[in-house]
Design a protein around this motif. Structure first.
Motif, PDB file in Angstrom:
ATOM      1  N   SER A 249     -19.570  11.559  26.849  1.00 35.50           N
ATOM      2  CA  SER A 249     -18.643  12.707  26.885  1.00 35.50           C
ATOM      3  C   SER A 249     -17.311  12.417  26.192  1.00 35.50           C
ATOM      4  O   SER A 249     -16.580  13.345  25.859  1.00 35.50           O
TER       5      SER A 249
ATOM      6  N   GLY B  95     -16.932  10.838  23.279  1.00 35.77           N
ATOM      7  CA  GLY B  95     -17.089  10.665  21.837  1.00 35.77           C
ATOM      8  C   GLY B  95     -16.890  11.967  21.075  1.00 35.77           C
ATOM      9  O   GLY B  95     -16.521  12.998  21.649  1.00 35.77           O
TER      10      GLY B  95
ATOM     11  N   ILE C 251     -19.157  13.983  19.554  1.00 36.57           N
ATOM     12  CA  ILE C 251     -20.058  15.063  19.989  1.00 36.57           C
ATOM     13  C   ILE C 251     -19.767  15.457  21.440  1.00 36.57           C
ATOM     14  O   ILE C 251     -19.782  16.643  21.790  1.00 36.57           O
TER      15      ILE C 251
ATOM     16  N   ALA D  50     -25.209  12.435  24.009  1.00 33.01           N
ATOM     17  CA  ALA D  50     -24.330  12.197  22.855  1.00 33.01           C
ATOM     18  C   ALA D  50     -23.881  10.736  22.838  1.00 33.01           C
ATOM     19  O   ALA D  50     -22.795  10.428  22.355  1.00 33.01           O
ATOM     20  N   LEU D  51     -24.711   9.850  23.404  1.00 36.95           N
ATOM     21  CA  LEU D  51     -24.433   8.420  23.296  1.00 36.95           C
ATOM     22  C   LEU D  51     -24.688   8.003  21.859  1.00 36.95           C
ATOM     23  O   LEU D  51     -25.387   8.704  21.109  1.00 36.95           O
TER      24      LEU D  51
ATOM     25  N   ALA E 118     -28.320  14.631  20.524  1.00 33.26           N
ATOM     26  CA  ALA E 118     -27.492  14.295  19.359  1.00 33.26           C
ATOM     27  C   ALA E 118     -27.815  12.854  18.973  1.00 33.26           C
ATOM     28  O   ALA E 118     -27.852  12.495  17.801  1.00 33.26           O
TER      29      ALA E 118
ATOM     30  N   GLU F 110     -30.850   7.747  17.535  1.00 32.89           N
ATOM     31  CA  GLU F 110     -31.470   6.420  17.489  1.00 32.89           C
ATOM     32  C   GLU F 110     -32.687   6.293  18.410  1.00 32.89           C
ATOM     33  O   GLU F 110     -33.697   5.703  17.987  1.00 32.89           O
TER      34      GLU F 110
ATOM     35  N   LYS G   3     -16.132  15.003  10.327  1.00 34.81           N
ATOM     36  CA  LYS G   3     -15.324  14.049  11.096  1.00 34.81           C
ATOM     37  C   LYS G   3     -16.186  13.612  12.283  1.00 34.81           C
ATOM     38  O   LYS G   3     -16.560  14.431  13.127  1.00 34.81           O
TER      39      LYS G   3
ATOM     40  N   ILE H 291     -21.848   6.572  12.901  1.00 33.57           N
ATOM     41  CA  ILE H 291     -22.544   7.566  12.069  1.00 33.57           C
ATOM     42  C   ILE H 291     -21.801   7.761  10.736  1.00 33.57           C
ATOM     43  O   ILE H 291     -22.423   8.057   9.710  1.00 33.57           O
TER      44      ILE H 291
END
Ligand SMILES: NC(=O)c1ccc[n+]([C@@H]2O[C@H](COP(=O)([O-])OP(=O)(O)OC[C@H]3O[C@@H](n4cnc5c(N)ncnc54)[C@H](OP(=O)(O)O)[C@@H]3O)[C@@H](O)[C@H]2O)c1
Length: 387
Positions: A10, A12, A14, A99-100, A122, A125, A203, A208
């Motif tokens: 939460s 990050g 995303i 969103a990790l 999101a 990986e 951004k 990523i």
């Protein structure tokens, strides 16, 4: 009834964008849980704003600090990977938004599926490491894996109502080309971290952003799309589109192409995953085509950006090969960010690991975790040798 959302990552890029989308629809969504690694200040602020039942910080000290700062009777605080898994098990959850960043997201995704929750992904990986397994598990537990990454979301939107396998000729993922578009392989030997982190259109978090500069990100998305949409690799292409307005195309057998276009703003695919199957007026402004003026497309330079080809190669090898490539890349990117590896060292480490790996076909979860650990240790050795 409100949809109850658990956000992993939460704090990050995303994660915070997802909360800003949720802010627009207070009558639709409730935040039930939040998780991050160690950003205490932000997660405490988020907890005091959204009043989730529980939060988790994987870093133990950070979790202790959060517990001290949060009201004791208000919110439970978990810590460590076990805490993350406990949070995901929370029965009052309708959707886990993952969103990790990186392979840390694999086990929580599996636990979310096993406990019957839909997951908006999101975090690409885990789909690269264990795509076949995740899709199988989702089918068995009758839950949905919803794409949240912009290009897979675009494909999902294009395929909506058009998804008959026999009608799809191929899919084309677009890539901005990153900060080093049109630079030669020789030129890329000398690029700096600062230049690499300066993405022309998006951004995003640091990992990523580096993956976008090497085109590894696009390769990871090829593997992600292969699993999510069950499309053979030979029918997945990549096209460089510097304006980042067309987010992907589906070509049909009759020669028609359907594309999804929008401003490059992640809040749109986030909103689509959250409100699906509804489309609602939202936070992202519509596209002014006159202002955009031109949309251009070009082929990727496979020689200057070898990570893209390595992703196809690993996906063709199958089994644990993509797991190993992903792990090698995570270590190589971390080392690049720490100033221990030059930019072109990233494809170097990735290639070396892929060449040295003995693939395990159709791996179970334990074999995937084992291949991931092996690759991380070997990649660290490879980085040390290149220092
Ligand atoms: N950013 C974008 O626009 C974008 C677009 C498409 C797809 N994606 C994908 O979405 C994922 C997230 O990207 P991002 O750019 O949002 O990353 P980011 O800004 O770096 O945020 C990562 C989040 O994950 C948490 N985290 C990192 N390592 C962790 C660990 N070991 N244990 C627990 N939590 C951990 C971070 O917590 P702390 O803050 O406490 O470190 C943070 O909340 C990636 O897989 C990326 O490929 C991102």
């Amino acid at each position: 009834m409100k949809k109850r959302i658990l956000i992993l990552g939460s704090t990050g890029s995303i994660g915070t964008s997802s909360l800003s989308v949720i802010d627009q629809f207070p009558e639709r969504f409730e935040v039930i849980g939040l998780a991050a690694r160690r950003n205490v200040d932000l997660i405490v602020e988020q907890a005091l704003t959204y009043h989730p039942a529980a939060v988790c910080l994987v870093d133990e000290e950070a979790a202790e600090e959060a517990a001290r700062r949060l009201p004791h009777d208000g919110v439970m605080v978990f810590s460590g990977l076990q805490g993350l898994l406990k949070l995901v098990e929370c029965p009052d959850t309708d959707l886990v938004l993952n969103a990790l960043v990186g392979g840390i997201g694999l086990l929580p995704t599996i636990r979310a599926i096993e406990t019957g929750k839909d997951v908006a992904m999101a975090n690409k990986e885990p789909l690269v490491m264990a795509g076949r397994l995740l899709v199988q598990e989702a089918m068995e537990h009758r839950v949905q894996l919803l794409p949240l990454d912009s290009e897979p979301s675009a494909l999902w939107q294009c395929l909506r109502g058009n998804g008959k396998a026999t009608e799809v000729q191929r899919i084309l993922l677009t890539a901005s080309g990153g900060p080093f578009r049109r630079r030669s392989a020789d030129d890329l030997v000398h690029v700096t971290l600062e230049e690499t982190l300066h993405h022309p259109t998006w951004k995003m978090g640091r990992k990523i952003t580096v993956d976008s500069a090497t085109l590894m990100n696009k390769g990871l998305e090829v593997i992600e799309a292969h699993h999510l949409f069950q499309i053979p690799l030979s029918r997945i292409g990549v096209v460089i589109h510097p304006q980042s307005i067309v987010h992907s195309f589906v070509e049909f057998v009759d020669g028609s192409m359907i594309a999804q276009l929008s401003c490059p703003d992640m809040r749109l695919p986030i909103q689509y995953a959250l409100t699906y199957p509804d489309r609602l007026p939202g936070v992202v402004k519509g596209l002014d085509l006159m202002q955009v003026g031109q949309l251009t497309f070009e082929s990727p330079d496979w020689e200057a950006f070898p990570c893209l080809g390595l992703c196809y190669e690993a996906a063709e090898m199958g089994g644990t090969a993509p797991t190993v490539l992903n792990a090698a890349n995570e270590v190589a990117v971390e080392s690049f960010l720490a100033g221990e590896l030059p930019f072109m060292g990233i494809p170097g480490v990735n290639r070396e690991l892929l060449r040295h790996h003995r693939v395990v076909d159709d791996p179970c979860l334990d074999q995937i975790v084992e291949a991931d650990s092996w690759a991380r240790a070997r990649a660290r050795e490879a980085v040390n040798q290149k220092k």
